[in-house]
Design an enzyme around this catalytic site. Structure first.
Site, PDB file in Angstrom:
ATOM      1  N   GLY A  16       0.782  -1.245   0.000  1.00 57.79           N
ATOM      2  CA  GLY A  16       0.000   0.000   0.000  1.00 57.79           C
ATOM      3  C   GLY A  16       0.805   1.282   0.000  1.00 57.79           C
ATOM      4  O   GLY A  16       0.331   2.310   0.496  1.00 57.79           O
ATOM      5  N   SER A  17       2.005   1.263  -0.599  1.00 60.30           N
ATOM      6  CA  SER A  17       2.766   2.520  -0.598  1.00 60.30           C
ATOM      7  C   SER A  17       2.110   3.568  -1.515  1.00 60.30           C
ATOM      8  O   SER A  17       2.195   4.769  -1.246  1.00 60.30           O
ATOM      9  CB  SER A  17       4.226   2.287  -0.997  1.00 60.30           C
ATOM     10  OG  SER A  17       4.336   1.936  -2.345  1.00 60.30           O
ATOM     11  N   ASN A  18       1.453   3.124  -2.563  1.00 59.96           N
ATOM     12  CA  ASN A  18       0.727   4.100  -3.405  1.00 59.96           C
ATOM     13  C   ASN A  18      -0.496   4.643  -2.685  1.00 59.96           C
ATOM     14  O   ASN A  18      -0.817   5.826  -2.810  1.00 59.96           O
ATOM     15  CB  ASN A  18       0.351   3.478  -4.752  1.00 59.96           C
ATOM     16  CG  ASN A  18       1.507   3.514  -5.731  1.00 59.96           C
ATOM     17  OD1 ASN A  18       1.859   4.564  -6.241  1.00 59.96           O
ATOM     18  ND2 ASN A  18       2.132   2.356  -5.953  1.00 59.96           N
ATOM     19  N   ARG A  69     -16.579 -15.247  -9.831  1.00 60.43           N
ATOM     20  CA  ARG A  69     -16.041 -13.895  -9.975  1.00 60.43           C
ATOM     21  C   ARG A  69     -17.143 -12.835 -10.039  1.00 60.43           C
ATOM     22  O   ARG A  69     -17.027 -11.768  -9.450  1.00 60.43           O
ATOM     23  CB  ARG A  69     -15.160 -13.810 -11.226  1.00 60.43           C
ATOM     24  CG  ARG A  69     -14.556 -12.435 -11.403  1.00 60.43           C
ATOM     25  CD  ARG A  69     -13.312 -12.473 -12.209  1.00 60.43           C
ATOM     26  NE  ARG A  69     -13.595 -12.179 -13.601  1.00 60.43           N
ATOM     27  CZ  ARG A  69     -12.651 -11.932 -14.501  1.00 60.43           C
ATOM     28  NH1 ARG A  69     -11.384 -12.004 -14.166  1.00 60.43           N
ATOM     29  NH2 ARG A  69     -12.965 -11.661 -15.733  1.00 60.43           N
ATOM     30  N   ARG A  95      -5.856  -8.519  -8.494  1.00 56.00           N
ATOM     31  CA  ARG A  95      -6.857  -9.341  -9.191  1.00 56.00           C
ATOM     32  C   ARG A  95      -7.254  -8.650 -10.483  1.00 56.00           C
ATOM     33  O   ARG A  95      -7.404  -7.437 -10.514  1.00 56.00           O
ATOM     34  CB  ARG A  95      -8.122  -9.475  -8.336  1.00 56.00           C
ATOM     35  CG  ARG A  95      -8.117 -10.635  -7.389  1.00 56.00           C
ATOM     36  CD  ARG A  95      -9.390 -10.618  -6.596  1.00 56.00           C
ATOM     37  NE  ARG A  95     -10.534 -11.103  -7.361  1.00 56.00           N
ATOM     38  CZ  ARG A  95     -10.906 -12.370  -7.423  1.00 56.00           C
ATOM     39  NH1 ARG A  95     -10.227 -13.297  -6.783  1.00 56.00           N
ATOM     40  NH2 ARG A  95     -11.962 -12.734  -8.115  1.00 56.00           N
ATOM     41  N   LEU A  97      -9.807  -7.404 -12.983  1.00 57.63           N
ATOM     42  CA  LEU A  97     -11.227  -7.072 -12.858  1.00 57.63           C
ATOM     43  C   LEU A  97     -11.960  -7.457 -14.140  1.00 57.63           C
ATOM     44  O   LEU A  97     -11.466  -7.250 -15.245  1.00 57.63           O
ATOM     45  CB  LEU A  97     -11.387  -5.575 -12.590  1.00 57.63           C
ATOM     46  CG  LEU A  97     -10.923  -5.149 -11.194  1.00 57.63           C
ATOM     47  CD1 LEU A  97     -10.727  -3.652 -11.125  1.00 57.63           C
ATOM     48  CD2 LEU A  97     -11.911  -5.619 -10.131  1.00 57.63           C
ATOM     49  N   HIS A 113       0.951   1.375 -13.014  1.00 58.48           N
ATOM     50  CA  HIS A 113       1.708   0.187 -13.441  1.00 58.48           C
ATOM     51  C   HIS A 113       3.192   0.553 -13.537  1.00 58.48           C
ATOM     52  O   HIS A 113       3.532   1.613 -14.084  1.00 58.48           O
ATOM     53  CB  HIS A 113       1.177  -0.289 -14.799  1.00 58.48           C
ATOM     54  CG  HIS A 113       1.885  -1.502 -15.298  1.00 58.48           C
ATOM     55  ND1 HIS A 113       1.635  -2.774 -14.807  1.00 58.48           N
ATOM     56  CD2 HIS A 113       2.867  -1.647 -16.224  1.00 58.48           C
ATOM     57  CE1 HIS A 113       2.412  -3.638 -15.409  1.00 58.48           C
ATOM     58  NE2 HIS A 113       3.177  -2.987 -16.273  1.00 58.48           N
ATOM     59  N   VAL A 148      -5.582  -6.366 -19.804  1.00 62.43           N
ATOM     60  CA  VAL A 148      -4.712  -6.116 -18.643  1.00 62.43           C
ATOM     61  C   VAL A 148      -3.662  -5.049 -18.988  1.00 62.43           C
ATOM     62  O   VAL A 148      -2.919  -5.192 -19.964  1.00 62.43           O
ATOM     63  CB  VAL A 148      -4.016  -7.429 -18.188  1.00 62.43           C
ATOM     64  CG1 VAL A 148      -2.996  -7.149 -17.094  1.00 62.43           C
ATOM     65  CG2 VAL A 148      -5.057  -8.425 -17.702  1.00 62.43           C
ATOM     66  N   ASP A 149      -3.652  -3.971 -18.198  1.00 66.33           N
ATOM     67  CA  ASP A 149      -2.728  -2.843 -18.386  1.00 66.33           C
ATOM     68  C   ASP A 149      -2.843  -2.230 -19.790  1.00 66.33           C
ATOM     69  O   ASP A 149      -1.865  -1.697 -20.317  1.00 66.33           O
ATOM     70  CB  ASP A 149      -1.270  -3.260 -18.094  1.00 66.33           C
ATOM     71  CG  ASP A 149      -1.124  -3.816 -16.689  1.00 66.33           C
ATOM     72  OD1 ASP A 149      -1.731  -3.261 -15.763  1.00 66.33           O
ATOM     73  OD2 ASP A 149      -0.404  -4.829 -16.507  1.00 66.33           O
TER      74      ASP A 149
END
Ligand code: GRF
Length: 205
Positions: A16-18, A69, A95, A97, A113, A148-149
């Site tokens: 959780g640094s962001n 899901r 995860r 989404l 990212h 993804v990304d």
């Protein structure tokens, strides 16, 4: 009348640094938002502790306690909707989404990212950048779509890769930049300074 603050939900899985960078920016008033909810899919994520230390609501939503899901994501949607959130920030949320969640909050989900997308999406990003012999890497804030990304790029910071870098040193330098550009990107969004035009995010004049 005091205008309502722009409300964030932050989804986390780990240290959780962001999340911390977002909290710190809010506390310094560099980011005029509030965090209405932090959700983790990992029970002992340190990010939840960070949330609680700052008096924020942080919950663990266990994917294993849902049959599939879709039902997990429906529960996530309900939790977030109950807070009337304006923007969902993925911050180390591990995860993928699905369509259901993404359509529920169309163009209101962003992610950070640790590479210069579209190079090196997915996992083990810094290792792959080093193995590939890239001279530059960095980080990217982007909208989230089903790829993804793969969503439209909001902002990026470039980090030089040195000959003596290893995964740890490179990750640390990229992370420093993440902590700067993520809160800044959120502030640009809440100020209405960006327009999403297909794959491109344009800065309003
Ligand atoms: C960051 O490197 C972020 O770019 C990636 O996952 C990591 C999360 O770190 N998506 P933290 O939990 O915010 O410290």
């Amino acid at each position: 009348m005091v205008p309502n603050k722009f409300k964030l939900a932050v989804l986390v899985s780990g240290r959780g640094s962001n999340l911390q960078a977002i909290i710190d920016s809010i506390e310094k008033n560099a980011l005029q938002a509030e965090i209405s909810l932090v959700v983790s899919n990992v029970k002992d994520a340190y990010a939840l502790e960070r949330a609680h230390k700052h008096g924020l609501e942080g919950i663990f939503l266990d994917p294993k306690s849902y049959p599939d899901r879709n039902s997990y994501e429906q529960s996530l949607v309900e939790q977030i909707r109950s807070k009337s959130v304006d923007l969902i920030c993925l911050a180390g949320y591990m995860r993928v989404l699905g369509k259901h969640f993404i359509e529920a909050f169309s163009d209101r989900i962003i992610n950070i990212h640790p590479s210069l997308l579209p190079a090196f999406p997915g996992l083990n990003v810094q290792k792959r950048a080093l193995e590939h012999g890239a001279h530059f890497s960095g980080c990217t804030v982007h909208y989230v779509n089903e790829e993804v990304d793969g969503g439209a790029i909001i902002s990026q910071a470039v980090v030089r890769i040195f000959d003596d870098d290893d995964e740890t040193s490179l990750s640390e330098r990229i992370l420093e930049q993440e902590h700067l550009i993520y809160p800044e990107a959120i502030q640009l969004i809440l100020e209405g300074k960006l327009t999403l035009a297909g794959r491109r995010v344009l800065h309003n004049k």
